[in-house]
Scaffold this motif. Structure first.
Motif, PDB file in Angstrom:
ATOM      1  N   PRO A  40       0.842  -1.207   0.000  1.00  0.00           N
ATOM      2  CA  PRO A  40       0.000   0.000   0.000  1.00  0.00           C
ATOM      3  C   PRO A  40       0.875   1.253   0.000  1.00  0.00           C
ATOM      4  O   PRO A  40       1.924   1.289   0.660  1.00  0.00           O
ATOM      5  N   VAL A  41       0.461   2.286  -0.722  1.00  0.00           N
ATOM      6  CA  VAL A  41       1.316   3.473  -0.868  1.00  0.00           C
ATOM      7  C   VAL A  41       1.600   4.156   0.466  1.00  0.00           C
ATOM      8  O   VAL A  41       2.610   4.851   0.606  1.00  0.00           O
ATOM      9  N   GLY A  42       0.756   3.967   1.472  1.00  0.00           N
ATOM     10  CA  GLY A  42       0.996   4.585   2.768  1.00  0.00           C
ATOM     11  C   GLY A  42       1.897   3.783   3.683  1.00  0.00           C
ATOM     12  O   GLY A  42       2.238   4.234   4.784  1.00  0.00           O
ATOM     13  N   HIS A  43       2.323   2.599   3.254  1.00  0.00           N
ATOM     14  CA  HIS A  43       3.157   1.725   4.077  1.00  0.00           C
ATOM     15  C   HIS A  43       4.595   2.246   4.111  1.00  0.00           C
ATOM     16  O   HIS A  43       5.078   2.868   3.157  1.00  0.00           O
ATOM     17  N   ALA A  44       5.302   1.956   5.206  1.00  0.00           N
ATOM     18  CA  ALA A  44       6.677   2.440   5.372  1.00  0.00           C
ATOM     19  C   ALA A  44       7.616   1.915   4.290  1.00  0.00           C
ATOM     20  O   ALA A  44       8.606   2.573   3.943  1.00  0.00           O
ATOM     21  N   LEU A  45       7.332   0.736   3.736  1.00  0.00           N
ATOM     22  CA  LEU A  45       8.213   0.163   2.718  1.00  0.00           C
ATOM     23  C   LEU A  45       7.892   0.649   1.305  1.00  0.00           C
ATOM     24  O   LEU A  45       8.625   0.337   0.364  1.00  0.00           O
ATOM     25  N   ALA A  46       6.810   1.414   1.161  1.00  0.00           N
ATOM     26  CA  ALA A  46       6.377   1.811  -0.180  1.00  0.00           C
ATOM     27  C   ALA A  46       7.397   2.702  -0.878  1.00  0.00           C
ATOM     28  O   ALA A  46       7.473   2.720  -2.110  1.00  0.00           O
ATOM     29  N   GLY A  47       8.197   3.434  -0.116  1.00  0.00           N
ATOM     30  CA  GLY A  47       9.185   4.313  -0.722  1.00  0.00           C
ATOM     31  C   GLY A  47      10.516   3.651  -1.002  1.00  0.00           C
ATOM     32  O   GLY A  47      11.417   4.289  -1.564  1.00  0.00           O
ATOM     33  N   HIS A  48      10.669   2.382  -0.627  1.00  0.00           N
ATOM     34  CA  HIS A  48      11.938   1.690  -0.843  1.00  0.00           C
ATOM     35  C   HIS A  48      12.117   1.336  -2.320  1.00  0.00           C
ATOM     36  O   HIS A  48      11.152   1.036  -3.020  1.00  0.00           O
ATOM     37  N   ARG A  49      13.368   1.335  -2.759  1.00  0.00           N
ATOM     38  CA  ARG A  49      13.652   0.916  -4.130  1.00  0.00           C
ATOM     39  C   ARG A  49      13.594  -0.598  -4.261  1.00  0.00           C
ATOM     40  O   ARG A  49      13.367  -1.131  -5.351  1.00  0.00           O
ATOM     41  N   ALA A  50      13.815  -1.301  -3.146  1.00  0.00           N
ATOM     42  CA  ALA A  50      13.750  -2.762  -3.135  1.00  0.00           C
ATOM     43  C   ALA A  50      13.467  -3.216  -1.708  1.00  0.00           C
ATOM     44  O   ALA A  50      13.676  -2.470  -0.746  1.00  0.00           O
ATOM     45  N   ILE A  51      12.966  -4.456  -1.575  1.00  0.00           N
ATOM     46  CA  ILE A  51      12.660  -5.049  -0.271  1.00  0.00           C
ATOM     47  C   ILE A  51      13.456  -6.341  -0.151  1.00  0.00           C
ATOM     48  O   ILE A  51      13.507  -7.146  -1.092  1.00  0.00           O
ATOM     49  N   THR A  52      14.090  -6.558   0.993  1.00  0.00           N
ATOM     50  CA  THR A  52      14.828  -7.803   1.207  1.00  0.00           C
ATOM     51  C   THR A  52      13.882  -8.875   1.742  1.00  0.00           C
ATOM     52  O   THR A  52      12.813  -8.575   2.294  1.00  0.00           O
ATOM     53  N   LEU A  53      14.304 -10.130   1.606  1.00  0.00           N
ATOM     54  CA  LEU A  53      13.513 -11.225   2.173  1.00  0.00           C
ATOM     55  C   LEU A  53      13.401 -11.087   3.686  1.00  0.00           C
ATOM     56  O   LEU A  53      12.361 -11.396   4.276  1.00  0.00           O
ATOM     57  N   ALA A  54      14.485 -10.622   4.328  1.00  0.00           N
ATOM     58  CA  ALA A  54      14.461 -10.444   5.784  1.00  0.00           C
ATOM     59  C   ALA A  54      13.412  -9.406   6.176  1.00  0.00           C
ATOM     60  O   ALA A  54      12.692  -9.575   7.167  1.00  0.00           O
ATOM     61  N   GLU A  55      13.310  -8.322   5.411  1.00  0.00           N
ATOM     62  CA  GLU A  55      12.282  -7.313   5.688  1.00  0.00           C
ATOM     63  C   GLU A  55      10.886  -7.889   5.453  1.00  0.00           C
ATOM     64  O   GLU A  55       9.962  -7.648   6.237  1.00  0.00           O
ATOM     65  N   LEU A  56      10.749  -8.653   4.377  1.00  0.00           N
ATOM     66  CA  LEU A  56       9.442  -9.234   4.069  1.00  0.00           C
ATOM     67  C   LEU A  56       9.016 -10.221   5.152  1.00  0.00           C
ATOM     68  O   LEU A  56       7.825 -10.345   5.459  1.00  0.00           O
ATOM     69  N   ALA A  57       9.996 -10.913   5.762  1.00  0.00           N
ATOM     70  CA  ALA A  57       9.686 -11.901   6.797  1.00  0.00           C
ATOM     71  C   ALA A  57       9.106 -11.258   8.050  1.00  0.00           C
ATOM     72  O   ALA A  57       8.463 -11.940   8.859  1.00  0.00           O
TER      73      ALA A  57
END
Length: 310
Positions: free
Chosen positions: A181-198
């Motif tokens: 979702p655009v309001g989520h803290a990760l929405a502005g990241h250029r990429a997401i790691t598996l550790a972050e997704l976990a």
């Protein structure tokens, strides 16, 4: 009880084929009565035809206990061979009709990702407008079941590698991304790691989904465990669940929707690759619509067209 030795002379081909197909209908419906109701004939008529088939073949196909029927060892061995043989015959007859009727026979095409499969269908329709397409959406497990039962001629399916004994032609390669979702803290990241997704709740497709299998395998290889918040049956449901805040949604990049309230972020560190193949039985390569569909959707030609369009 039928003779243990098959008779020297079988009935005419049409009668035998009708009885063999009726046997499969009885097996698939779960009984004589159920098959009779589905076909619209009397139960005694079905029973009579099955007994005549046993006499034709000289084997007992069922064990009978009162009104209950179960396949005998010979019947259980015959059914998969029969299903495959009748499927091959159906494919051959379709090929003959394809020639005789100037491409009148339909092509039955199954897929799990309509956004991608409809591109292939459109390419084929432009290349071969006289062949009628019949389309069916299902998950990966059901697609192979339909292909094996000859209910479909060709499927588009995600696979880690070509699967024997099918003929598999690479259609395209995809990479895993995450709907946020655009309001989520990760929405502005250029990429997401598996550790972050976990650390985040995620929305996944149901067991049997290729996308799900790819992601779970990547988590296990990294020694991580996903937080599965929600399981849904379709890609559209994944999108809606993410939009409503149930969690983040891992999807393959070509399947990601374009939406102003969702960001699609690549996975970093781990490039999870999903290959989409067009798969069919090797015998189907002789069926005109299948061979023309494969020719219209060759991976190298599609890549060349995309490069030319850019």
């Amino acid at each position: 009880m039928p003779s243990a030795t098959p008779p020297d002379k079988l009935p005419d081909d049409d009668a035998l084929l009708r009885r063999l197909r009726l046997l499969l209908r009885v097996v698939d419906c779960g009984g004589v009565g159920e098959a009779a109701r589905e076909i619209g004939i009397s139960q005694p008529a079905v029973s009579s035809q099955i007994k005549r088939l046993e006499s034709d073949l000289g084997v007992s196909l069922f064990r009978r206990s009162g009104r209950r029927l179960t396949l005998s060892d010979q019947g259980a061995a015959l059914v998969p061979v029969l299903r495959r043989g009748l499927g091959e015959l159906s494919m051959t007859l379709n090929a003959v009709r394809d020639i005789a009727r100037s491409r009148a026979a339909p092509l039955r095409f199954g897929f799990s990702a309509p956004q991608i499969a409809l591109d292939a269908a459109e390419v084929f329709r432009k290349a071969d407008p006289r062949t009628r397409l019949e389309l069916r959406a299902a998950n990966s497990t059901d697609l192979f079941a339909a292909l094996d039962s000859y209910d479909l001629d060709i499927i588009m399916i995600g696979l880690p590698a070509p699967r024997a004994p099918y003929h598999c032609q690479l259609y395209q390669r995809q990479y895993m991304t995450v709907l946020v979702p655009v309001g989520h803290a990760l929405a502005g990241h250029r990429a997401i790691t598996l550790a972050e997704l976990a650390t985040e709740p995620i929305v996944l497709r149901e067991p049997g989904s290729y996308t799900r299998a790819l992601l779970i395998e990547a988590f296990e290889a990294a020694g991580l465990a996903p937080r599965i918040a929600f399981e849904v049956a379709t890609r559209e449901a994944v999108t809606e669940a993410v939009r409503r805040g149930f969690g983040l949604g891992p999807v393959l990049d070509r399947e990601a929707p374009v939406s102003p309230d969702l960001a699609c972020i690549p996975l970093d560190e781990c490039r999870i690759v999903g290959d989409d193949y067009l798969a069919c039985h090797a015998s189907a390569l002789h069926y005109g619509p299948v061979s023309r569909f494969l020719a219209a959707n060759r991976h190298d030609e599609l890549q060349a067209r995309a490069a030319a369009a850019r």
